[in-house]
Scaffold this active site. Structure first.
Site, PDB file in Angstrom:
ATOM      1  CG  ASP A 112      58.327  12.921  19.117  1.00 19.37           C
ATOM      2  OD1 ASP A 112      58.124  14.057  19.576  1.00 19.37           O
ATOM      3  OD2 ASP A 112      58.363  11.902  19.827  1.00 19.37           O
ATOM      4  CG  ASP A 126      60.145  16.782  22.745  1.00 21.80           C
ATOM      5  OD1 ASP A 126      59.299  16.852  23.656  1.00 21.80           O
ATOM      6  OD2 ASP A 126      60.127  15.894  21.871  1.00 21.80           O
TER       7      ASP A 126
END
Length: 144
Positions: A112, A126
């Site tokens: 991330d 995402d």
């Protein structure tokens, strides 16, 4: 069909290349401010799901993700009307899922890096999952 496969592979490629760039140029935990207080690149290795849930159960999480993808494909094939909007949103959702599944299989965690300061750090996969889900919700809401 070809255009949706192209979108799928392009989205997975964009997700994977962005994660590769972050992994190659940053150290875990490192932050780079793009716009102070608004957008930062923050390199995190997330072994869990949203907010780190199931971080200690990476194989269970992988099985759940694969089962959800399989279930989505079954629902699409047997129950959903076929139109370009549903196809597009499903492709976005599946490409995001594929990007994160690739990370889990290859690395054991998901990279991330997008940090908006008001939300947990996330990645392009995402974003695709969110856009696909929101698009499906809007379509079904309008159909009611």
């Amino acid at each position: 069909m070809i255009k949706f496969l192209s979108i799928f592979f392009l989205a997975v490629f964009a997700d994977q290349i962005s994660k590769y760039f972050i992994d190659s140029n940053m150290s875990p935990g490192q932050r780079i401010a793009i716009r102070e207080g608004v957008l930062e690149l923050t390199y995190l290795r997330n072994p869990g799901a949203v907010l780190g849930l199931l971080a200690e159960s990476k194989y269970l999480l992988l099985v759940i993700q694969l089962a959800v993808v399989f279930l989505l494909l079954l629902i699409y094939y047997y129950y959903l009307p076929k139109n370009n909007y549903i196809d597009l949103f499903l492709v976005l959702l599946l490409s995001g899922a594929a990007g994160n599944i690739i990370d889990r299989i290859r690395l054991g965690y998901v990279i991330d890096f997008i940090d908006l300061q008001i939300w947990p750090v996330f990645n392009l996969a995402d974003v695709f999952i969110t856009l696909g889900t929101l698009g499906m919700i809007i379509i079904f809401w309008k159909e009611l």
